[in-house]
Each structure stands twice: as C-alpha cells, then as structure tokens.
Design a protein around this motif. Structure first.
Motif, short mmCIF file in Angstrom:
data_model
loop_
_atom_site.label_atom_id
_atom_site.label_comp_id
_atom_site.label_asym_id
_atom_site.label_seq_id
_atom_site.Cartn_x
_atom_site.Cartn_y
_atom_site.Cartn_z
N GLN A 91 -8.07 1.35 4.73
CA GLN A 91 -9.23 0.76 4.04
C GLN A 91 -8.63 -0.09 2.82
O GLN A 91 -9.13 -1.28 2.42
CB GLN A 91 -10.23 1.84 3.44
N GLN A 92 -7.55 0.43 1.94
CA GLN A 92 -6.99 -0.05 0.98
C GLN A 92 -6.42 -1.45 1.50
O GLN A 92 -6.39 -2.48 0.73
CB GLN A 92 -5.95 0.84 0.28
N ILE B 12 0.75 -1.11 -0.06
CA ILE B 12 -0.04 0.00 0.08
C ILE B 12 0.89 1.25 0.09
O ILE B 12 0.46 2.46 -0.60
CB ILE B 12 -0.82 -0.10 1.04
N GLN C 239 2.21 1.93 -3.47
CA GLN C 239 1.07 2.40 -4.32
C GLN C 239 0.96 3.92 -3.98
O GLN C 239 0.70 4.96 -4.95
CB GLN C 239 -0.45 1.82 -4.09
N THR C 240 1.06 4.38 -2.71
CA THR C 240 0.93 5.99 -2.40
C THR C 240 1.94 6.63 -2.83
O THR C 240 2.01 7.81 -3.52
CB THR C 240 0.85 5.97 -1.00
N GLY D 221 -10.91 9.58 -1.21
CA GLY D 221 -10.84 8.02 -1.91
C GLY D 221 -10.59 7.31 -0.45
O GLY D 221 -10.56 7.91 0.65
N PRO D 222 -10.31 5.71 -0.60
CA PRO D 222 -10.24 4.98 0.40
C PRO D 222 -8.90 5.38 1.47
O PRO D 222 -8.00 5.68 0.56
CB PRO D 222 -10.33 3.76 0.03
N SER D 223 -9.04 5.37 2.47
CA SER D 223 -7.97 5.74 3.50
C SER D 223 -6.89 4.37 3.17
O SER D 223 -7.34 3.10 2.53
CB SER D 223 -8.19 5.77 4.85
N VAL D 224 -5.57 4.49 3.55
CA VAL D 224 -4.66 3.33 3.88
C VAL D 224 -5.25 2.15 4.44
O VAL D 224 -4.97 1.05 3.84
CB VAL D 224 -3.43 3.91 4.28
N GLN E 56 -8.95 -3.94 1.91
CA GLN E 56 -9.52 -4.57 0.74
C GLN E 56 -8.62 -5.51 0.04
O GLN E 56 -8.95 -6.40 -0.48
CB GLN E 56 -9.83 -3.35 0.00
N LEU E 57 -7.29 -5.07 0.04
CA LEU E 57 -6.30 -5.84 -0.68
C LEU E 57 -6.07 -7.34 0.03
O LEU E 57 -5.99 -8.30 -0.32
CB LEU E 57 -4.64 -5.21 -0.64
#
Length: 320
Positions: free
Chosen positions: A213-214, A192, A195-196, A208-211, A217-218
């Motif tokens: 949340q990401q 993550i 990606q940031t 967008g989704p927070s870290v 989800q991943l």
C-alpha cells in the motif's frame, strides 16, 4: 563551443536583443556588432543559401516584360518573397536585431555563433520595453540566486523527490516514450524498504498501511507530480492507465511544430507569433485534450533549443 559562468550558473547559449552598431559582410556571413545596453558583442550570422544567389540579368528582362503585360508572374512573386527575406536577414546600422546561439571565444573576444537571427521592427519600442522588464526578472528569479549543487541538498530530499529522480533517470536511460505504472513500480521498492529499516526497534508495532500500500501510494503521488510538471501526460484516459513521456513523444512535437508553422502565416499572428494559450487550444483540438500547459512549455523549450521555433515577447512563438 565554450561554457562561461555567472554566479556559478553555466552559460553556453544566449539570447540577445540589441542595436546594430557596426556591420561587416563576407561571402558566407554577416558580422554584426550588437549593443544590448550592457556592452557590444560580435554576432556571426550565416547567410541563407538564397541570399548568396546572384541574379541573372537575362531573367530580369523576362520579369519586366511579364510585369509590363500585367500578367501574374510566379517569378516576380518569388523575387518579392526573396526581397522580404533579405530585409529580415540583412540589417543596417541603427536597426534592432535579435540573435540566439552558442557563445565562443575568438581572438580573445567573445562572440555569438547565431543559430537564429532576425530584424525586429519596433517603431514604438514595445519589444525593447518588454525585454527590459523580462531580463531583470530572469536575473532575480534565476541567475542572481546561487546554484545549489546536488551534493549539498541530498539530505533534504524527500521520498517523493527521490522517486521522481529514479523514474526520470529510468526514462533517460531507456529512452522510454510510453509506460504503465507497473513498469516503474518496482523501481521504488528500495525507498519503502529504507523507510521500514529506519523505524526504531524499540517502538511498539502499530497497525498501518502495508508495504504494498505504501508503494502504490508513493507511486501515485509521484506520477501526479510528474504530470503537473509536464514531464508525463496521458494522451487518452481509459481503464488502461498509459502515460506518455513528453520529451520522447515525437507525435506531440510534430503537432506543435505544424501548428506554429501554419498559424504563423496567418495575418493575425504574422507580427508577434502564436500565443502559448492559442497553441495549447490547438493542440487539444488536434492531438489530445489531456495535454496541460506545463507539458506544452517543455515541448516549446525543446523546439526553441533546437532553433525550430523562435519565442517573441510575452509567451508568443513563431517560425521562419
């Protein structure tokens, strides 16, 4: 043990079905020349201890006397069982043999050190036809395709592929058999973060989704893929989200072995063995409703590699 290569694919164990074209017998083993249609290869097949035992003539007299009286004799029944085993292990020229094991080179010739072998009764050539249809398909789907090395495909890895590799490496290094999502969640944090960091500095911030949340989800998507592929499964579905690692679950492995051992003795499965769907149904009844076919296939492959079971044609498995 030697390793050979076909189209860059490493090969060290083989599975051969062919006709015995010559035979040599020694005190401890049989040496069969097996012709599978592509050539002849030596197969070194070690004798079972029971095949080496010599019969005592004094015992045989007792057997005949018991048989003459018409009484049930455990000794005679054991003799019949031994003779049946000998028929499976001791082949003659022209008979069909299936043999598995590692390949090695001896006296500049390749030979198979059999880890499992048995005679195949195939009067109408059903097994041979199924084999001739299966092998070309295996070559088309696997061996005729060039082997892709990880170095050439690193750039094509997606975050989910990377997450899968990270979690599976964690399983192997720690010999993990049971885990919860929070045990592996922090392992994915660097993905993550990467990606940031790749987001352009000039881009305007967008909601967008927070870290966190990401990350969740991943993790969820990765666990779903690992479950579909049979790498993990949930023995019991409850609020406490607990996963079992298929390769490390000894209870599941023992259950599958017991099912195949018991059902292979039944008349219905004596010839071809148990079909994978029958085994899956029995596992769900005895062990867990949540075991999927992919997980069972991984267990069966592990048992077969260890020569605990033998696969026959058409997804059937048996045990001797």
């Amino acid at each position: 043990m030697s390793i050979y290569f076909y189209n860059s694919h490493p090969i060290y164990k083989v599975d051969v079905l062919g006709t015995v074209v010559y035979k040599r017998e020694r005190e401890d083993f049989f040496c069969y020349g097996v012709d599978d249609g592509t050539g002849v290869i030596n197969c070194l097949c070690w004798k079972n201890d029971r095949l080496k035992e010599e019969e005592d003539p004094n015992k045989s007299e007792g057997k005949h006397s018991d048989a003459a009286q018409g009484a049930f004799s455990p000794v005679i029944e054991l003799k019949k069982l031994k003779q049946a085993q000998q028929k499976l292990c001791c082949l003659e020229i022209g008979e069909l043999l299936r043999v598995r094991g590692p390949v090695k080179t001896s006296r500049q010739q390749r030979e198979i050190m059999a880890s499992a072998y048995y005679k195949v009764n195939d009067p109408v050539m059903t097994a041979q036809i199924a084999w001739m249809m299966e092998v070309p398909q295996l070559y088309r789907l696997c061996y005729d395709k060039p082997l892709l090395h990880s170095a050439t495909s690193v750039t094509a890895l997606t975050p989910i592929s990377k997450a899968k590799d990270i979690i599976q490496t964690f399983f192997k290094q720690r010999s993990v058999s049971v885990f919860r999502p929070y045990d592996v969640q922090d392992l994915l944090q660097p993905l993550i973060s990467c990606q940031t960091q790749t987001t352009s500095v000039d881009e305007e911030p967008v909601a967008g989704p927070s870290v966190c949340q990401q990350l969740r989800q991943l993790l969820r998507e990765t666990l779903e893929i690992l479950h579909k592929e049979g790498i993990i499964y949930r023995k019991v579905k409850s609020q406490d989200e607990v996963y079992q690692v298929t390769a490390q679950d000894k209870d599941l492995l023992i259950t599958v072995k017991d099912i195949i051992r018991e059902d292979s003795k039944r008349e219905k499965y004596a010839e071809k063995g148990c079909h994978i769907l029958h085994i899956l149904s029995a596992v769900r009844q005895r062990f867990s409703l949540n075991v999927n076919r992919a997980a069972l296939e991984r267990v069966l492959k592990s048992l077969e590699c260890n020569s605990d079971i033998i696969s026959t044609s058409g997804d059937h498995y048996t045990m001797f």
